[in-house]
Design a protein around this motif. Structure first.
Motif, PDB file in Angstrom:
ATOM      1  N   HIS A  29     -11.704  17.447   0.694  1.00 27.27           N
ATOM      2  CA  HIS A  29     -10.323  17.182   1.100  1.00 27.27           C
ATOM      3  C   HIS A  29     -10.265  15.882   1.905  1.00 27.27           C
ATOM      4  O   HIS A  29     -11.242  15.468   2.518  1.00 27.27           O
ATOM      5  CB  HIS A  29      -9.737  18.343   1.901  1.00 27.27           C
ATOM      6  CG  HIS A  29     -10.407  18.551   3.216  1.00 27.27           C
ATOM      7  ND1 HIS A  29     -11.583  19.253   3.346  1.00 27.27           N
ATOM      8  CD2 HIS A  29     -10.079  18.140   4.463  1.00 27.27           C
ATOM      9  CE1 HIS A  29     -11.940  19.270   4.618  1.00 27.27           C
ATOM     10  NE2 HIS A  29     -11.049  18.595   5.321  1.00 27.27           N
ATOM     11  N   THR A  30      -9.103  15.268   1.820  1.00 30.55           N
ATOM     12  CA  THR A  30      -8.840  14.013   2.514  1.00 30.55           C
ATOM     13  C   THR A  30      -7.499  14.120   3.214  1.00 30.55           C
ATOM     14  O   THR A  30      -6.537  14.625   2.625  1.00 30.55           O
ATOM     15  CB  THR A  30      -8.818  12.847   1.510  1.00 30.55           C
ATOM     16  OG1 THR A  30     -10.104  12.743   0.906  1.00 30.55           O
ATOM     17  CG2 THR A  30      -8.461  11.533   2.175  1.00 30.55           C
ATOM     18  N   VAL A  31      -7.448  13.667   4.441  1.00 29.09           N
ATOM     19  CA  VAL A  31      -6.202  13.627   5.191  1.00 29.09           C
ATOM     20  C   VAL A  31      -5.824  12.161   5.365  1.00 29.09           C
ATOM     21  O   VAL A  31      -6.567  11.397   5.990  1.00 29.09           O
ATOM     22  CB  VAL A  31      -6.320  14.322   6.565  1.00 29.09           C
ATOM     23  CG1 VAL A  31      -5.021  14.211   7.341  1.00 29.09           C
ATOM     24  CG2 VAL A  31      -6.743  15.774   6.391  1.00 29.09           C
ATOM     25  N   LEU A  32      -4.716  11.786   4.745  1.00 29.92           N
ATOM     26  CA  LEU A  32      -4.177  10.434   4.903  1.00 29.92           C
ATOM     27  C   LEU A  32      -3.145  10.451   6.019  1.00 29.92           C
ATOM     28  O   LEU A  32      -2.269  11.319   6.031  1.00 29.92           O
ATOM     29  CB  LEU A  32      -3.489   9.975   3.615  1.00 29.92           C
ATOM     30  CG  LEU A  32      -4.374   9.689   2.423  1.00 29.92           C
ATOM     31  CD1 LEU A  32      -3.524   9.485   1.185  1.00 29.92           C
ATOM     32  CD2 LEU A  32      -5.227   8.467   2.684  1.00 29.92           C
ATOM     33  N   GLU A  33      -3.281   9.511   6.934  1.00 28.20           N
ATOM     34  CA  GLU A  33      -2.294   9.347   8.004  1.00 28.20           C
ATOM     35  C   GLU A  33      -1.863   7.894   8.027  1.00 28.20           C
ATOM     36  O   GLU A  33      -2.695   7.003   8.261  1.00 28.20           O
ATOM     37  CB  GLU A  33      -2.877   9.759   9.362  1.00 28.20           C
ATOM     38  CG  GLU A  33      -3.104  11.250   9.475  1.00 28.20           C
ATOM     39  CD  GLU A  33      -3.680  11.662  10.818  1.00 28.20           C
ATOM     40  OE1 GLU A  33      -3.913  10.788  11.689  1.00 28.20           O
ATOM     41  OE2 GLU A  33      -3.909  12.861  10.994  1.00 28.20           O
ATOM     42  N   ASP A  34      -0.589   7.668   7.741  1.00 29.66           N
ATOM     43  CA  ASP A  34      -0.014   6.323   7.731  1.00 29.66           C
ATOM     44  C   ASP A  34      -0.832   5.339   6.887  1.00 29.66           C
ATOM     45  O   ASP A  34      -1.053   4.192   7.270  1.00 29.66           O
ATOM     46  CB  ASP A  34       0.160   5.799   9.160  1.00 29.66           C
ATOM     47  CG  ASP A  34       1.190   6.617   9.932  1.00 29.66           C
ATOM     48  OD1 ASP A  34       2.114   7.168   9.293  1.00 29.66           O
ATOM     49  OD2 ASP A  34       1.072   6.711  11.164  1.00 29.66           O
ATOM     50  N   GLY A  35      -1.289   5.829   5.723  1.00 35.32           N
ATOM     51  CA  GLY A  35      -1.963   4.960   4.769  1.00 35.32           C
ATOM     52  C   GLY A  35      -3.445   4.744   4.987  1.00 35.32           C
ATOM     53  O   GLY A  35      -4.053   3.918   4.318  1.00 35.32           O
ATOM     54  N   ARG A  36      -4.030   5.483   5.905  1.00 35.04           N
ATOM     55  CA  ARG A  36      -5.471   5.376   6.163  1.00 35.04           C
ATOM     56  C   ARG A  36      -6.079   6.773   6.103  1.00 35.04           C
ATOM     57  O   ARG A  36      -5.407   7.754   6.419  1.00 35.04           O
ATOM     58  CB  ARG A  36      -5.727   4.785   7.544  1.00 35.04           C
ATOM     59  CG  ARG A  36      -5.190   3.395   7.717  1.00 35.04           C
ATOM     60  CD  ARG A  36      -5.425   2.936   9.145  1.00 35.04           C
ATOM     61  NE  ARG A  36      -4.875   1.620   9.369  1.00 35.04           N
ATOM     62  CZ  ARG A  36      -4.161   1.298  10.430  1.00 35.04           C
ATOM     63  NH1 ARG A  36      -3.899   2.185  11.364  1.00 35.04           N
ATOM     64  NH2 ARG A  36      -3.699   0.072  10.568  1.00 35.04           N
ATOM     65  N   ILE A  37      -7.347   6.842   5.742  1.00 35.96           N
ATOM     66  CA  ILE A  37      -8.028   8.140   5.719  1.00 35.96           C
ATOM     67  C   ILE A  37      -8.414   8.499   7.149  1.00 35.96           C
ATOM     68  O   ILE A  37      -9.223   7.805   7.774  1.00 35.96           O
ATOM     69  CB  ILE A  37      -9.263   8.114   4.802  1.00 35.96           C
ATOM     70  CG1 ILE A  37      -8.838   7.835   3.359  1.00 35.96           C
ATOM     71  CG2 ILE A  37     -10.023   9.436   4.903  1.00 35.96           C
ATOM     72  CD1 ILE A  37      -9.997   7.651   2.384  1.00 35.96           C
ATOM     73  N   ALA A  38      -7.838   9.569   7.648  1.00 35.45           N
ATOM     74  CA  ALA A  38      -8.151  10.040   8.997  1.00 35.45           C
ATOM     75  C   ALA A  38      -9.311  11.033   8.969  1.00 35.45           C
ATOM     76  O   ALA A  38     -10.075  11.129   9.932  1.00 35.45           O
ATOM     77  CB  ALA A  38      -6.925  10.701   9.619  1.00 35.45           C
TER      78      ALA A  38
END
Length: 132
Positions: free
Chosen positions: A48-57
Motif C-alpha cells: 500500500h501507498t499513502v499519497l499526501e499532496d502529491g508525494r508518497i508519505a
C-alpha cells in the motif's frame, strides 16, 4: 544515485517514497492506495501507498489499514512494464490490463500527479537502480 534495489521489496518501496520527497506539493492529491501484483516469481505481492499532496508519505508491504480509497489489481508483467515506462498506466487501465476497484474519482484525482514529468523523472531515477 543510491544503491540497487529489487522491485517490489520494502527497500524498493522506501526508495520510491524517497524519490518523491522533493517533488512539488500538489494540495489535495491525496489517497490511500492498495496494489495487488499477481503472477510474479514470488506469487502475489500486496503493498500500500499513502499519497499526501502529491508525494508518497508511506509505502509498505501488506494491505492498507484502514481500507484503501482504491485498489489496483495488476499482473506482474504489466506492473514491470509500467515501472519500466513501456506501458502507460492510463492505457493499461483503458485496455483492461490494469483493474481498479473502489473510489475511481479519487484515482482520477491523483492520476495527473503520477503521470507528471516530475513524477516520471523520479520514477526514471529509481528505474536506473531497480533490479528485476
Amino acid at each position: 544515485m543510491g544503491a540497487s534495489v529489487e522491485l517490489l521489496t520494502q527497500d524498493w518501496l522506501d526508495a520510491q517514497r524517497d524519490a518523491t520527497r522533493d517533488l512539488p506539493a500538489r494540495p489535495g492529491a491525496s489517497a490511500r492506495v492498495e496494489y495487488r501484483v499477481s503472477g510474479g516469481p514470488d506469487g502475489e505481492v500486496v503493498f500500500h501507498t499513502v499519497l499526501e499532496d502529491g508525494r508518497i508519505a508511506e509505502s509498505a508491504l501488506g494491505p492498507a489499514d484502514p481500507e484503501p480509497d482504491f485498489t489496483v489489481l495488476v499482473p506482474h508483467a504489466e506492473y514491470v512494464a509500467i515501472v519500466r515506462g513501456d506501458l502507460d498506466q492510463n492505457v493499461g487501465f483503458m485496455q483492461g490490463r490494469v483493474k481498479v476497484t473502489g473510489n475511481i474519482g479519487r484515482m482520477l484525482s491523483v492520476l495527473p500527479v503520477t503521470t507528471s514529468p516530475e513524477w516520471r523523472a523520479a520514477a526514471d531515477d529509481l528505474l536506473a537502480r531497480t533490479s528485476f
